[in-house]
Design a protein around this motif. Structure first.
Motif, PDB file in Angstrom:
ATOM      1  N   TYR A 103       0.839  -1.189   0.000  1.00  0.00           N
ATOM      2  CA  TYR A 103       0.000   0.000   0.000  1.00  0.00           C
ATOM      3  C   TYR A 103       0.884   1.254   0.000  1.00  0.00           C
ATOM      4  CZ  TYR A 103      -3.523  -3.374   1.479  1.00  0.00           C
ATOM      5  OH  TYR A 103      -4.354  -4.451   1.560  1.00  0.00           O
ATOM      6  N   ARG A 104       0.311   2.337  -0.467  1.00  0.00           N
ATOM      7  CA  ARG A 104       1.024   3.622  -0.465  1.00  0.00           C
ATOM      8  C   ARG A 104       0.776   4.294   0.887  1.00  0.00           C
ATOM      9  NH1 ARG A 104      -0.049   8.958  -2.124  1.00  0.00           N
ATOM     10  NH2 ARG A 104       1.804  10.054  -2.900  1.00  0.00           N
ATOM     11  N   VAL A 105       1.729   4.122   1.785  1.00  0.00           N
ATOM     12  CA  VAL A 105       1.589   4.594   3.161  1.00  0.00           C
ATOM     13  C   VAL A 105       2.421   5.855   3.356  1.00  0.00           C
ATOM     14  CG1 VAL A 105       1.791   3.974   5.597  1.00  0.00           C
ATOM     15  CG2 VAL A 105       1.311   2.204   3.901  1.00  0.00           C
ATOM     16  N   LYS A 106       1.762   6.909   3.830  1.00  0.00           N
ATOM     17  CA  LYS A 106       2.474   8.138   4.176  1.00  0.00           C
ATOM     18  C   LYS A 106       2.664   8.168   5.686  1.00  0.00           C
ATOM     19  CE  LYS A 106       2.397  13.165   3.844  1.00  0.00           C
ATOM     20  NZ  LYS A 106       1.697  14.360   3.341  1.00  0.00           N
ATOM     21  N   VAL A 107       3.877   8.468   6.118  1.00  0.00           N
ATOM     22  CA  VAL A 107       4.216   8.444   7.537  1.00  0.00           C
ATOM     23  C   VAL A 107       4.601   9.841   7.999  1.00  0.00           C
ATOM     24  CG1 VAL A 107       5.713   7.460   9.306  1.00  0.00           C
ATOM     25  CG2 VAL A 107       5.006   6.054   7.364  1.00  0.00           C
ATOM     26  N   ILE A 108       3.969  10.290   9.080  1.00  0.00           N
ATOM     27  CA  ILE A 108       4.352  11.533   9.749  1.00  0.00           C
ATOM     28  C   ILE A 108       5.043  11.126  11.041  1.00  0.00           C
ATOM     29  CG2 ILE A 108       3.556  13.745  10.664  1.00  0.00           C
ATOM     30  CD1 ILE A 108       1.057  13.474   8.988  1.00  0.00           C
ATOM     31  N   ASN A 109       6.361  11.295  11.106  1.00  0.00           N
ATOM     32  CA  ASN A 109       7.114  10.789  12.244  1.00  0.00           C
ATOM     33  C   ASN A 109       7.068  11.752  13.426  1.00  0.00           C
ATOM     34  OD1 ASN A 109       9.098  12.826  11.728  1.00  0.00           O
ATOM     35  ND2 ASN A 109      10.040  11.494  10.195  1.00  0.00           N
ATOM     36  N   SER A 110       7.660  11.304  14.538  1.00  0.00           N
ATOM     37  CA  SER A 110       7.604  12.075  15.784  1.00  0.00           C
ATOM     38  C   SER A 110       8.336  13.411  15.660  1.00  0.00           C
ATOM     39  CB  SER A 110       8.206  11.256  16.928  1.00  0.00           C
ATOM     40  OG  SER A 110       9.536  10.887  16.631  1.00  0.00           O
ATOM     41  N   LYS A 111       9.392  13.465  14.838  1.00  0.00           N
ATOM     42  CA  LYS A 111      10.114  14.717  14.666  1.00  0.00           C
ATOM     43  C   LYS A 111       9.235  15.758  13.985  1.00  0.00           C
ATOM     44  CE  LYS A 111      13.930  17.095  15.008  1.00  0.00           C
ATOM     45  NZ  LYS A 111      14.511  17.430  16.326  1.00  0.00           N
ATOM     46  N   GLN A 112       8.469  15.338  12.975  1.00  0.00           N
ATOM     47  CA  GLN A 112       7.572  16.269  12.293  1.00  0.00           C
ATOM     48  C   GLN A 112       6.448  16.725  13.234  1.00  0.00           C
ATOM     49  OE1 GLN A 112       7.050  13.338   9.016  1.00  0.00           O
ATOM     50  NE2 GLN A 112       7.350  15.076   7.658  1.00  0.00           N
ATOM     51  N   ILE A 113       5.949  15.812  14.043  1.00  0.00           N
ATOM     52  CA  ILE A 113       4.907  16.179  15.004  1.00  0.00           C
ATOM     53  C   ILE A 113       5.430  17.213  15.986  1.00  0.00           C
ATOM     54  CG2 ILE A 113       3.419  15.306  16.838  1.00  0.00           C
ATOM     55  CD1 ILE A 113       3.331  12.644  15.371  1.00  0.00           C
ATOM     56  N   GLU A 114       6.660  17.014  16.435  1.00  0.00           N
ATOM     57  CA  GLU A 114       7.254  17.951  17.396  1.00  0.00           C
ATOM     58  C   GLU A 114       7.505  19.315  16.758  1.00  0.00           C
ATOM     59  OE1 GLU A 114      11.302  18.309  20.144  1.00  0.00           O
ATOM     60  OE2 GLU A 114      10.819  16.451  19.090  1.00  0.00           O
ATOM     61  N   MET A 115       7.968  19.330  15.528  1.00  0.00           N
ATOM     62  CA  MET A 115       8.266  20.606  14.854  1.00  0.00           C
ATOM     63  C   MET A 115       7.000  21.401  14.577  1.00  0.00           C
ATOM     64  SD  MET A 115      11.274  19.461  12.169  1.00  0.00           S
ATOM     65  CE  MET A 115      11.361  21.118  11.487  1.00  0.00           C
ATOM     66  N   ALA A 149       4.456  21.402  16.565  1.00  0.00           N
ATOM     67  CA  ALA A 149       3.935  21.803  17.878  1.00  0.00           C
ATOM     68  C   ALA A 149       2.435  21.572  17.987  1.00  0.00           C
ATOM     69  CB  ALA A 149       4.274  23.268  18.173  1.00  0.00           C
ATOM     70  N   VAL A 150       1.978  20.430  17.482  1.00  0.00           N
ATOM     71  CA  VAL A 150       0.554  20.105  17.523  1.00  0.00           C
ATOM     72  C   VAL A 150       0.280  19.184  18.704  1.00  0.00           C
ATOM     73  CG1 VAL A 150       0.229  20.406  15.061  1.00  0.00           C
ATOM     74  CG2 VAL A 150       0.910  18.175  15.932  1.00  0.00           C
ATOM     75  N   THR A 151      -0.958  19.247  19.187  1.00  0.00           N
ATOM     76  CA  THR A 151      -1.345  18.405  20.317  1.00  0.00           C
ATOM     77  C   THR A 151      -2.425  17.400  19.961  1.00  0.00           C
ATOM     78  OG1 THR A 151      -2.970  20.064  21.025  1.00  0.00           O
ATOM     79  CG2 THR A 151      -0.748  20.196  21.981  1.00  0.00           C
ATOM     80  N   VAL A 199      -2.428  33.450  22.017  1.00  0.00           N
ATOM     81  CA  VAL A 199      -3.857  33.498  21.693  1.00  0.00           C
ATOM     82  C   VAL A 199      -4.702  32.757  22.727  1.00  0.00           C
ATOM     83  CG1 VAL A 199      -3.475  33.766  19.234  1.00  0.00           C
ATOM     84  CG2 VAL A 199      -3.600  31.468  20.212  1.00  0.00           C
ATOM     85  N   GLY A 200      -4.071  32.315  23.808  1.00  0.00           N
ATOM     86  CA  GLY A 200      -4.826  31.670  24.865  1.00  0.00           C
ATOM     87  C   GLY A 200      -4.679  30.171  24.909  1.00  0.00           C
ATOM     88  N   VAL A 201      -3.561  29.642  24.429  1.00  0.00           N
ATOM     89  CA  VAL A 201      -3.302  28.203  24.465  1.00  0.00           C
ATOM     90  C   VAL A 201      -2.258  27.920  25.531  1.00  0.00           C
ATOM     91  CG1 VAL A 201      -2.446  26.221  23.178  1.00  0.00           C
ATOM     92  CG2 VAL A 201      -3.858  27.928  22.031  1.00  0.00           C
ATOM     93  N   PHE A 202      -2.571  26.956  26.397  1.00  0.00           N
ATOM     94  CA  PHE A 202      -1.614  26.537  27.421  1.00  0.00           C
ATOM     95  C   PHE A 202      -1.772  25.038  27.621  1.00  0.00           C
ATOM     96  CE2 PHE A 202      -0.131  25.771  31.745  1.00  0.00           C
ATOM     97  CZ  PHE A 202       1.113  26.397  31.706  1.00  0.00           C
ATOM     98  N   ASN A 203      -0.732  24.281  27.248  1.00  0.00           N
ATOM     99  CA  ASN A 203      -0.784  22.826  27.310  1.00  0.00           C
ATOM    100  C   ASN A 203       0.368  22.294  28.149  1.00  0.00           C
ATOM    101  OD1 ASN A 203      -2.901  23.022  25.428  1.00  0.00           O
ATOM    102  ND2 ASN A 203      -1.473  22.849  23.709  1.00  0.00           N
ATOM    103  N   THR A 204       0.096  21.294  28.925  1.00  0.00           N
ATOM    104  CA  THR A 204       1.119  20.586  29.691  1.00  0.00           C
ATOM    105  C   THR A 204       0.862  19.093  29.587  1.00  0.00           C
ATOM    106  OG1 THR A 204      -0.194  20.691  31.740  1.00  0.00           O
ATOM    107  CG2 THR A 204       1.379  22.469  31.354  1.00  0.00           C
TER     108      THR A 204
END
Length: 328
Positions: free
Chosen positions: A130-142, A144-146, A253-258
């Motif tokens: 299958y044609r699988v696209k992977v978003i790795n942990s480094k991209q997720i961290e860069m 800054a999404v939750t 803008v009012g975002v605070f995540n921990t």
């Protein structure tokens, strides 16, 4: 003449005596080296051990036995070099008659990208049918999404939408609702409202990577995978015995995540706990008097899991908790 012969015989006997002792003196005393894994202390068998004298006066190669031990007779202090596949090479010194314990640190190599979605066993991405696209942990961290909604917002062929009541949803290749299958470690996500799953509730604080397959996958995952499959693969502590981390993220803008995570690995058992809090103050266009399009939202989440592995056997039991409140 007789006295001269006695002297010659005495000199020859002294020479033979010293010549017979010199090999024994050159061999010295045995030095014993025990090689063990620095992570769990287990012996490392069949490791290559090189004993080399200072100034390269001698050199001897030995292989450790099944107990991780290697012995060699050395005439003086020697340099010891230990190497084995999967471990960092270790250099130390040892003296004649000494027994020492040397621990090897494991070396980690960045491997080719591996995917698990729609596979019988994990495979390299370029070997998948299958044609699988992977978003790795480094991209997720860069980025800054939750949550999954924020992560997929900029992906090609994926369109996100926001509803003031039902939350975030996406369309994949023009199809949305029950045509997109969402998985976490291969387990389907339930809780659809009006055919959609609020992607803002799928947190990525413990995600290792996200796999996306575009196109019909109904043969594998059922009729609600007509547009494709999105699989969130969670992070597992593979190397460290004890691991702990904490993150804090804030925006004007009012975002605070921990969030934080803790994992403990003992033998074949792995315990993992994650938890955190996400807060969003809401947003509306500055030139409108209407209510906020993105409502103020607070999330409190936690999850835990127990993993047991032995050879090809994997048993994983886990649970998740999410409490989300909106201000209308």
């Amino acid at each position: 003449m007789t006295g001269l012969l006695k002297i010659i015989r005495w000199l020859l006997s002294v020479q033979l005596f010293t010549g017979g002792l010199s090999p024994a003196m050159a061999q010295g005393q045995p030095a014993l080296v025990r090689v063990a894994d620095a992570t769990d202390g287990s012996p490392v068998a069949f490791a290559n051990v090189c004993f080399e004298g200072f100034g390269k006066t001698f050199m001897q190669y030995v292989v450790t036995n099944d107990k991780g031990e290697a012995s060699c007779n050395i005439p003086g202090r020697a340099i010891v070099a230990i190497s084995y596949v999967g471990y960092e090479t270790l250099y130390d010194s040892v003296a004649p008659g000494e027994t020492c314990l040397l621990k090897l640190n494991r070396s980690y190599t960045q491997m080719e990208e591996v995917v698990v979605t729609a596979q019988f066993t994990p495979q390299r991405a370029d070997k998948s049918i299958y044609r699988v696209k992977v978003i790795n942990s480094k991209q997720i961290e860069m980025k800054a999404v939750t949550n999954l909604s924020d992560l997929l917002r900029s992906e090609v062929s994926i369109r996100t939408s926001q509803d003031g009541v039902l939350g975030s949803s996406i369309s994949l290749q023009g199809l949305s609702g029950e045509n997109v299958k969402f998985l976490i470690d291969g387990i389907p996500v339930i809780g659809r409202m009006n055919g959609n799953i609020d992607l803002g509730q799928l947190n990525l604080n413990n995600a290792d990577h996200v796999e996306i397959i575009e196109g019909p996958m109904s043969v594998v995952y059922g009729s609600n995978a007509l547009a494709g499959v999105i699989n969130i693969i969670t992070r597992e502590n593979q190397h460290d015995r004890l691991m702990a981390r904490a993150n804090v993220y804030a925006e004007s803008v009012g975002v605070f995540n921990t969030d934080g995570a803790f994992s403990l690995k003992t033998g074949r058992h792995l315990l993992t706990f994650n938890g955190g809090r996400n807060f969003f103050g809401g947003y509306a266009d500055p030139d409108t008097s209407r209510g906020k399009l993105w409502k103020p939202k607070r999330q409190v989440f936690a999850d835990g899991s127990w993993l047991y592995t032995k050879d090809k056997l994997r048993i994983k039991i886990g649970g998740q908790f999410l409490m989300q409140t909106h201000q209308f």
